[in-house]
Design an enzyme around this catalytic site. Structure first.
Site, PDB file in Angstrom:
ATOM      1  N   HIS A 102       4.779   4.447  -5.523  1.00  0.00           N
ATOM      2  CA  HIS A 102       4.861   3.332  -4.862  1.00  0.00           C
ATOM      3  C   HIS A 102       5.083   3.552  -2.461  1.00  0.00           C
ATOM      4  O   HIS A 102       5.864   2.538  -2.577  1.00  0.00           O
ATOM      5  CB  HIS A 102       6.063   2.223  -5.138  1.00  0.00           C
ATOM      6  CG  HIS A 102       5.340   0.760  -5.703  1.00  0.00           C
ATOM      7  ND1 HIS A 102       4.424   1.004  -3.963  1.00  0.00           N
ATOM      8  CD2 HIS A 102       4.389   0.200  -6.400  1.00  0.00           C
ATOM      9  CE1 HIS A 102       5.080  -0.998  -4.986  1.00  0.00           C
ATOM     10  NE2 HIS A 102       4.092  -0.674  -5.745  1.00  0.00           N
ATOM     11  N   GLU A 107      -1.742   3.867  -6.156  1.00  0.00           N
ATOM     12  CA  GLU A 107      -0.596   3.963  -6.319  1.00  0.00           C
ATOM     13  C   GLU A 107      -1.486   4.957  -7.589  1.00  0.00           C
ATOM     14  O   GLU A 107      -1.912   4.097  -8.702  1.00  0.00           O
ATOM     15  CB  GLU A 107       0.616   2.550  -7.274  1.00  0.00           C
ATOM     16  CG  GLU A 107       0.852   2.191  -5.856  1.00  0.00           C
ATOM     17  CD  GLU A 107       1.121   1.023  -6.491  1.00  0.00           C
ATOM     18  OE1 GLU A 107       1.592   0.972  -7.345  1.00  0.00           O
ATOM     19  OE2 GLU A 107       1.426  -0.258  -5.890  1.00  0.00           O
ATOM     20  N   HIS A 109       6.500  -2.318 -13.398  1.00  0.00           N
ATOM     21  CA  HIS A 109       7.040  -0.974 -12.757  1.00  0.00           C
ATOM     22  C   HIS A 109       8.677  -0.781 -13.601  1.00  0.00           C
ATOM     23  O   HIS A 109       9.978  -0.060 -13.185  1.00  0.00           O
ATOM     24  CB  HIS A 109       7.619  -0.888 -11.684  1.00  0.00           C
ATOM     25  CG  HIS A 109       6.576  -0.776 -10.730  1.00  0.00           C
ATOM     26  ND1 HIS A 109       4.912  -0.739 -10.771  1.00  0.00           N
ATOM     27  CD2 HIS A 109       6.179  -1.839  -9.541  1.00  0.00           C
ATOM     28  CE1 HIS A 109       4.379  -0.960  -9.731  1.00  0.00           C
ATOM     29  NE2 HIS A 109       4.886  -2.005  -8.778  1.00  0.00           N
TER      30      HIS A 109
END
Length: 372
Positions: A203, A337, A130
């Site tokens: 997220h 996601e 991420h």
């Protein structure tokens, strides 16, 4: 490609005075939430015509609250988050966040562009997850209320060249719209001055019982994807595109999340449950539908992206205390996601995540809530 996403919004009075002095209502409220590294952090409360509320913060461009009714009309918050800025800053870094510069994993934190190798900051074993430990989920974005007939807030972040090791100065924006049809519309835009890779997503964790109200194993999910990308022992795609038919990963006709989650199928063992990218069919408007038989709440996810990471909160372990003092236990939230596949910069056979100067990345994902 799937047809363009069309959202029908009911025209409503705004907080700004109208020429005929018609009754107005407050759609967006902005309050001080905290301060991070000398920058003001705000909490934006968006209210639609039905009185349903979502809350956003410019810290990580996060969704912190989604309050929608059940089949009896009782409202509850259905996303995991925290009541205070301190909780938001110090708790799970990804609850409700916009993540980038590259959502999901990059193997060994390395990739090459035009013969130049880039090394990004590893924060998931030897991998980068991420965008790294100080990715877009952990920075203060600029936030502004957009004048519109729909409750709308725009967040902007200027990511400098080589931040977390990624090349190029990237300008990222996300516009959140909260419609009278209980839709959170997320419009993302990214530009760069140097060839780079970008994969941006939200997220949020969901529990349609209400955040902190038990696990999500009884939710019924329909995921319109005929294949997924298997992973190795550190959750990096192997490069295989595997058909879901005949596996515990087949949700094409709708199935309870918990039905096969503890099977000994290799990918479930590796992921400790579902934590995989699905290759979306992209042939219908709605890509994913989740239904909670208990509350009657329904979440639909609509996207123009090629992939969907389905995660079942396998690493939630009761160490996080969220809204109202509720403890988030194992598998008490799921994530959907939208985006590109994990480690795409190292898999030329996957859809490309390269962004060049002069190009504009534009993508849209919608969370739509209803009851049945």
């Amino acid at each position: 490609m799937k047809k363009n996403l069309i959202v029908f919004a009911v025209i409503i009075s705004t907080v700004f005075s109208s020429c005929n002095n018609s009754k107005t209502r407050d759609m967006v409220k902005k309050d001080v939430f905290g301060n991070h590294e000398g920058k003001e952090v705000y909490l934006f409360t968006l209210t639609n015509k039905a009185g349903n509320v979502i809350r956003l913060t410019n810290y990580g461009a996060k969704i912190t609250w989604i309050e929608v009714p059940d089949k009896a009309g009782k409202k509850d918050n259905v996303t995991l988050g925290y009541d205070t800025f301190e909780g938001t800053r110090d708790g799970d870094p990804y609850f409700g966040s916009v993540v980038g510069r590259y959502a999901n994993r990059i193997a060994k934190g390395k990739f090459s562009l035009d013969g130049t190798e880039y090394s990004t900051v590893q924060n998931d074993g030897t991998n980068t997850l991420h965008g790294g430990p100080k990715g877009w989920h952990s920075v203060v974005w600029d936030g502004e209320i957009i004048k519109s007939d729909t409750a709308k807030v725009k967040f902007t972040y200027k990511s400098p060249d080589l931040e977390m090791g990624f090349p190029g100065n990237v300008v990222a924006t996300v516009v959140y719209s909260w419609t009278d049809n209980n839709e959170i519309i997320m419009d993302y835009t990214c530009t760069t001055d140097k060839k780079t890779v970008v994969n941006i997503t939200n997220h949020a964790y969901f529990n349609l019982h209400g955040a902190g109200n038990g696990d999500i194993l009884d939710h019924v999910i329909t995921l319109r994807a005929s294949a997924f990308t298997p992973v190795d022992s550190v959750l990096i795609p192997t490069g295989e595109i595997r058909q879901v038919a005949g596996t515990p990963f087949d949700f094409t006709t709708g199935r309870v999340i918990g039905e096969k989650i503890n099977d000994t199928y290799d990918q479930l063992v590796i992921g400790k449950g579902y934590d995989h990218n699905y290759v979306l069919d992209n042939v219908e408007e709605v890509d994913v539908t989740v239904f909670d038989p208990q509350s009657g709440r329904v979440l639909e996810v609509i996207t123009d992206q090629p992939g969907m990471q389905f995660y079942t909160g396998n690493f939630l372990d009761g160490t996080q205390t969220g809204h109202g003092g509720k403890v988030y236990q194992h598998r008490t939230g799921f994530c959907l996601e939208s985006g590109h596949y994990p480690d795409s910069p190292n898999h030329p056979e996957f859809p490309s995540t390269i962004l060049n100067p002069g190009q504009e990345l534009k993508t849209r994902t919608i969370y739509r809530f209803s009851v049945r």
